[in-house]
Write an enzyme that holds these catalytic residues in place. Structure first.
Site, PDB file in Angstrom:
ATOM      1  N   ARG A  49       0.817  -1.232   0.000  1.00  0.00           N
ATOM      2  CA  ARG A  49       0.000   0.000   0.000  1.00  0.00           C
ATOM      3  C   ARG A  49       0.840   1.266   0.000  1.00  0.00           C
ATOM      4  O   ARG A  49       0.405   2.310   0.461  1.00  0.00           O
ATOM      5  CB  ARG A  49      -0.993   0.028   1.155  1.00  0.00           C
ATOM      6  CG  ARG A  49      -2.061  -1.052   1.051  1.00  0.00           C
ATOM      7  CD  ARG A  49      -3.256  -0.772   1.936  1.00  0.00           C
ATOM      8  NE  ARG A  49      -4.135  -1.938   1.925  1.00  0.00           N
ATOM      9  CZ  ARG A  49      -4.028  -2.948   2.797  1.00  0.00           C
ATOM     10  NH1 ARG A  49      -3.114  -2.932   3.740  1.00  0.00           N
ATOM     11  NH2 ARG A  49      -4.866  -3.963   2.714  1.00  0.00           N
ATOM     12  N   LYS A 109       1.553  11.275 -11.263  1.00  0.00           N
ATOM     13  CA  LYS A 109       0.767  10.350 -12.089  1.00  0.00           C
ATOM     14  C   LYS A 109       1.633   9.146 -12.406  1.00  0.00           C
ATOM     15  O   LYS A 109       2.687   9.280 -13.027  1.00  0.00           O
ATOM     16  CB  LYS A 109       0.346  11.016 -13.395  1.00  0.00           C
ATOM     17  CG  LYS A 109      -0.876  11.878 -13.283  1.00  0.00           C
ATOM     18  CD  LYS A 109      -1.414  12.162 -14.680  1.00  0.00           C
ATOM     19  CE  LYS A 109      -2.647  13.001 -14.652  1.00  0.00           C
ATOM     20  NZ  LYS A 109      -3.145  13.265 -16.020  1.00  0.00           N
ATOM     21  N   GLU A 146       7.161  18.119 -25.168  1.00  0.00           N
ATOM     22  CA  GLU A 146       6.501  18.552 -23.925  1.00  0.00           C
ATOM     23  C   GLU A 146       6.954  19.970 -23.552  1.00  0.00           C
ATOM     24  O   GLU A 146       6.177  20.743 -22.985  1.00  0.00           O
ATOM     25  CB  GLU A 146       6.767  17.566 -22.783  1.00  0.00           C
ATOM     26  CG  GLU A 146       6.225  16.150 -23.001  1.00  0.00           C
ATOM     27  CD  GLU A 146       4.693  16.009 -22.835  1.00  0.00           C
ATOM     28  OE1 GLU A 146       4.004  17.000 -22.521  1.00  0.00           O
ATOM     29  OE2 GLU A 146       4.197  14.879 -23.051  1.00  0.00           O
ATOM     30  N   LYS A 172       4.855  22.940 -14.385  1.00  0.00           N
ATOM     31  CA  LYS A 172       4.213  21.685 -13.991  1.00  0.00           C
ATOM     32  C   LYS A 172       3.851  21.714 -12.502  1.00  0.00           C
ATOM     33  O   LYS A 172       2.739  21.326 -12.117  1.00  0.00           O
ATOM     34  CB  LYS A 172       5.158  20.511 -14.294  1.00  0.00           C
ATOM     35  CG  LYS A 172       4.611  19.138 -13.912  1.00  0.00           C
ATOM     36  CD  LYS A 172       3.665  18.582 -14.950  1.00  0.00           C
ATOM     37  CE  LYS A 172       3.056  17.250 -14.543  1.00  0.00           C
ATOM     38  NZ  LYS A 172       3.629  16.102 -15.247  1.00  0.00           N
ATOM     39  N   GLU A 191      -6.365  16.124 -10.787  1.00  0.00           N
ATOM     40  CA  GLU A 191      -7.051  16.343 -12.054  1.00  0.00           C
ATOM     41  C   GLU A 191      -8.564  16.323 -11.880  1.00  0.00           C
ATOM     42  O   GLU A 191      -9.284  15.587 -12.546  1.00  0.00           O
ATOM     43  CB  GLU A 191      -6.605  15.285 -13.083  1.00  0.00           C
ATOM     44  CG  GLU A 191      -6.921  15.716 -14.503  1.00  0.00           C
ATOM     45  CD  GLU A 191      -6.168  14.908 -15.563  1.00  0.00           C
ATOM     46  OE1 GLU A 191      -4.990  14.592 -15.377  1.00  0.00           O
ATOM     47  OE2 GLU A 191      -6.796  14.613 -16.585  1.00  0.00           O
ATOM     48  N   ARG A 219      -5.357  20.763 -14.259  1.00  0.00           N
ATOM     49  CA  ARG A 219      -4.325  19.796 -14.634  1.00  0.00           C
ATOM     50  C   ARG A 219      -4.597  19.182 -16.006  1.00  0.00           C
ATOM     51  O   ARG A 219      -3.675  18.855 -16.751  1.00  0.00           O
ATOM     52  CB  ARG A 219      -4.224  18.701 -13.572  1.00  0.00           C
ATOM     53  CG  ARG A 219      -3.115  17.732 -13.861  1.00  0.00           C
ATOM     54  CD  ARG A 219      -2.697  16.939 -12.651  1.00  0.00           C
ATOM     55  NE  ARG A 219      -1.555  16.115 -13.001  1.00  0.00           N
ATOM     56  CZ  ARG A 219      -0.775  15.509 -12.136  1.00  0.00           C
ATOM     57  NH1 ARG A 219      -1.003  15.612 -10.856  1.00  0.00           N
ATOM     58  NH2 ARG A 219       0.243  14.784 -12.547  1.00  0.00           N
ATOM     59  N   ASN A 236      -2.983  18.095 -20.972  1.00  0.00           N
ATOM     60  CA  ASN A 236      -3.259  17.087 -21.988  1.00  0.00           C
ATOM     61  C   ASN A 236      -3.401  17.667 -23.386  1.00  0.00           C
ATOM     62  O   ASN A 236      -3.796  16.960 -24.312  1.00  0.00           O
ATOM     63  CB  ASN A 236      -4.515  16.292 -21.618  1.00  0.00           C
ATOM     64  CG  ASN A 236      -4.211  15.255 -20.564  1.00  0.00           C
ATOM     65  OD1 ASN A 236      -3.329  14.430 -20.746  1.00  0.00           O
ATOM     66  ND2 ASN A 236      -4.916  15.313 -19.459  1.00  0.00           N
ATOM     67  N   HIS A 296      -2.647  15.576 -26.364  1.00  0.00           N
ATOM     68  CA  HIS A 296      -2.585  14.186 -25.890  1.00  0.00           C
ATOM     69  C   HIS A 296      -3.789  13.340 -26.296  1.00  0.00           C
ATOM     70  O   HIS A 296      -3.685  12.117 -26.286  1.00  0.00           O
ATOM     71  CB  HIS A 296      -2.417  14.151 -24.365  1.00  0.00           C
ATOM     72  CG  HIS A 296      -1.006  14.459 -23.927  1.00  0.00           C
ATOM     73  ND1 HIS A 296      -0.403  15.683 -24.171  1.00  0.00           N
ATOM     74  CD2 HIS A 296      -0.072  13.702 -23.288  1.00  0.00           C
ATOM     75  CE1 HIS A 296       0.840  15.666 -23.673  1.00  0.00           C
ATOM     76  NE2 HIS A 296       1.059  14.486 -23.134  1.00  0.00           N
ATOM     77  N   HIS A 331      -2.321  10.227 -27.752  1.00  0.00           N
ATOM     78  CA  HIS A 331      -2.552   8.877 -27.216  1.00  0.00           C
ATOM     79  C   HIS A 331      -3.149   7.961 -28.281  1.00  0.00           C
ATOM     80  O   HIS A 331      -2.830   6.773 -28.339  1.00  0.00           O
ATOM     81  CB  HIS A 331      -3.482   8.931 -25.996  1.00  0.00           C
ATOM     82  CG  HIS A 331      -2.809   9.394 -24.740  1.00  0.00           C
ATOM     83  ND1 HIS A 331      -3.498   9.918 -23.672  1.00  0.00           N
ATOM     84  CD2 HIS A 331      -1.495   9.408 -24.381  1.00  0.00           C
ATOM     85  CE1 HIS A 331      -2.635  10.234 -22.706  1.00  0.00           C
ATOM     86  NE2 HIS A 331      -1.420   9.942 -23.114  1.00  0.00           N
ATOM     87  N   HIS A 373       6.373   8.777 -27.326  1.00  0.00           N
ATOM     88  CA  HIS A 373       5.300   9.586 -26.752  1.00  0.00           C
ATOM     89  C   HIS A 373       5.419  11.050 -27.202  1.00  0.00           C
ATOM     90  O   HIS A 373       4.438  11.654 -27.649  1.00  0.00           O
ATOM     91  CB  HIS A 373       5.331   9.489 -25.223  1.00  0.00           C
ATOM     92  CG  HIS A 373       4.311  10.348 -24.540  1.00  0.00           C
ATOM     93  ND1 HIS A 373       2.948  10.129 -24.642  1.00  0.00           N
ATOM     94  CD2 HIS A 373       4.442  11.463 -23.765  1.00  0.00           C
ATOM     95  CE1 HIS A 373       2.290  11.056 -23.952  1.00  0.00           C
ATOM     96  NE2 HIS A 373       3.182  11.882 -23.416  1.00  0.00           N
TER      97      HIS A 373
END
Lengths: 360, 360
Positions: A122, A144, A186, A228, A238, A243, A247, A250, A254, A267
């Site tokens: 955990r 993330k 980026e 950032k 998010e 946030r 994207n 993206h 993606h 990416h």
């Protein structure tokens, strides 16, 4: 020149140290901050070969036991299979909650090791040591972490903030040109998020940036991490839309990665194509004035980034974009620029406009 | 009689509703709280057969689309394999972040579905609808979710609080006697954690409790949830020692489950044996006065719970206990009673004392 930034989230505050020294300084910092029972060093084979022995030696020479987790390089390691292998390896090493997991590598290792750290017992303390430009300016900051499913990228993950991010711009000298350029995508994205002269800097200093002079890269990485950290502070999980503006590029990006099978297009390359396409989409629906997409295309080319979309059928594009985490029911969500310095979310783009952009 | 309790953690505040009505009331509550794009109902085959159709009908009749995730009953479903199957099923269903995952079942389904909810798309809203006594008084409250590894229980997981816990004591009438008794082990544990008359109630009312009269069980479940909520509020992520006191009986209990292969001995049965053994350990090292272990043994027997440890070699016991998440380096940690109403953590138990307890 070295920089110290603090990231404050709903979970905790942690430092980003940029250019703070050699591996021995990293080892001293880890030892001083955590007094860990063990350091688990996670890396892909390439990075393990480049830096693994040096980092291990630095830690062991100050009395810190080190174990290794390795994986093949490339996006295909960001899988539930490799995560399961690493969970089992940690239990075989009898790793306890007083150990520290150090993710040494690019976005793949940072995301994979971060997800494993978030979920083993955990949650283990995590240190991100990003070794690619993309990881230094983006994926190592903000918590993330995720692995991919066959159906899409980052579908399984958590928010798990690192306890420390250690960035050495000097390691970028060992990156391939292609990997370095991918990271620049980026950086260009941040230049769209904030109208603060970053875009002009990228347009006028491409030679210095591409030469990877640490005195140029240090401030550039620092500026990106500041943006950032600011975004993550405003919206750590998010939930309020801030946030999600990260994207930009993206949704299409993606989809490209999914349609090309993850290991063909990097990416950052997919994000480069995605930003140009999404800027065209923003122009098409009247969100932004004509000109931004062309400007983005020019700056992407300065950094040897691809800008033309690959060819796929509309059905393929649609099905790939319908799996995006930002979506609400069946509406495809985008983070689109209103102008330089302002990106906003929308799930109300007419499907015909999307069609005309990806099929043009 | 119905009860409403609030659990406040570092993440959020959420309600536990006990005896608040029928499946149609659950459906209304879910619809009113979440207006979900979809409800994903997670259950094992046994519970799906008992209640799946009724819950589905209740949700669909108010216009809420329902999908099912099912697994075989038993601890072996709490695996990384089944978690991976469920992640892939969710992506095949195109589940988005505005869906709700409802875990309908005992501890296995609650932990597995909770872990899948915590990690799919970096987190789906989770509703716990516990159908066993053990899940109603313990595992559905507090946000601990996990799956097992071959090396040990709950080694992979997160803290992920549910948005709502819905408890109907009437469903306990369909439990087997063995399952019901297993749940009583955790009830007995709460009676050790708080010196408030609960132990005496358990000692004098075993007939009423075992008859499962809802008027007896409602207040009992409510009292256990109150204690659990209080502990979780004080220490949501098990960092300050308060929450770890809930692990009384669990160091030995987890070892028993591991050594017997998870599906032979029920968790509550293992905890029953573990509590008696650990109370003897506390007496042996002078932490508590003689008598508590015998008292625990008597009350456990009242509820048809096993109290004698199975036979294993010392090496087996030691290796099984060395994998416990509470451990620090190589020291085995325990939550041991000082007296009724006071349990404390220690990792300083002499190994000879542990040896004498498990090998006696």
């Amino acid at each position: 020149m070295s920089y110290h930034l603090d990231v404050t989230t709903d979970q905790a505050t942690y430092p980003i140290l940029i250019g703070a020294g050699q591996w021995s300084d990293l080892a001293d910092t880890v030892q001083a901050c955590f007094k860990p029972t063990k350091v688990v060093l996670a890396a892909d084979h390439t990075v393990a070969e480049l830096y693994g022995a040096a980092v291990r030696l630095a830690l062991e020479s100050i009395g810190c036991p080190v174990s290794l987790l390795v994986c093949p390089p490339g996006e295909s390691s960001k899988s539930t299979d490799v995560a399961t292998d690493w969970w089992q390896a940690l239990s075989a090493m009898a790793v306890d909650r007083h150990a520290v997991l150090v993710a040494l590598g690019g976005g793949v290792v940072g995301d994979l090791a971060g997800f494993v750290a978030a979920t083993y017992l955990r949650g283990l303390p995590l240190v991100q040591v990003p070794t690619t430009l993309l990881a230094q300016v983006d994926s190592s900051v903000g918590g993330k972490v995720a692995v991919n499913l066959p159906a899409g990228k980052n579908l399984v993950g958590c928010f798990w903030q690192p306890k420390l991010v250690w960035i050495d711009p000097a390691v970028l000298l060992t990156l391939s040109s292609r990997e370095f350029s991918a990271g620049m995508a980026e950086v260009i994205k941040y230049a769209v998020l904030r109208d603060d002269g970053l875009m002009e800097r990228l347009e006028t200093s491409s030679d210095e940036v591409l030469s990877r002079d640490p005195d140029t890269l240090g401030p550039l990485v620092h500026r990106c991490c500041q943006i950032k950290a600011d975004v993550v502070h405003q919206d750590p999980r998010e939930t309020n839309g801030v946030r999600a503006t990260l994207n930009f590029g993206h949704t299409v990006g993606h989809a490209i990665e999914k349609l090309t099978g993850y290991d063909t297009v990097l990416h950052g390359e997919a994000v480069s194509m995605g930003m140009v396409a999404e800027a065209r989409l923003a122009e098409r629906i009247g969100w932004t004035e004509a000109g931004l997409a062309d400007r983005l295309e020019r700056v992407a080319r300065l950094y040897d980034l691809p800008t033309e979309l690959p060819q796929f059928s509309w059905e393929q594009w649609q099905s790939a974009m319908l799996r995006d985490k930002k979506n609400i029911a069946d509406r495809i969500a985008f983070a689109l620029p209103r102008r330089l310095g302002c990106v906003e979310l929308t799930a109300d783009v007419p499907i015909e406009a999307i069609h005309s952009i990806v099929r043009c």
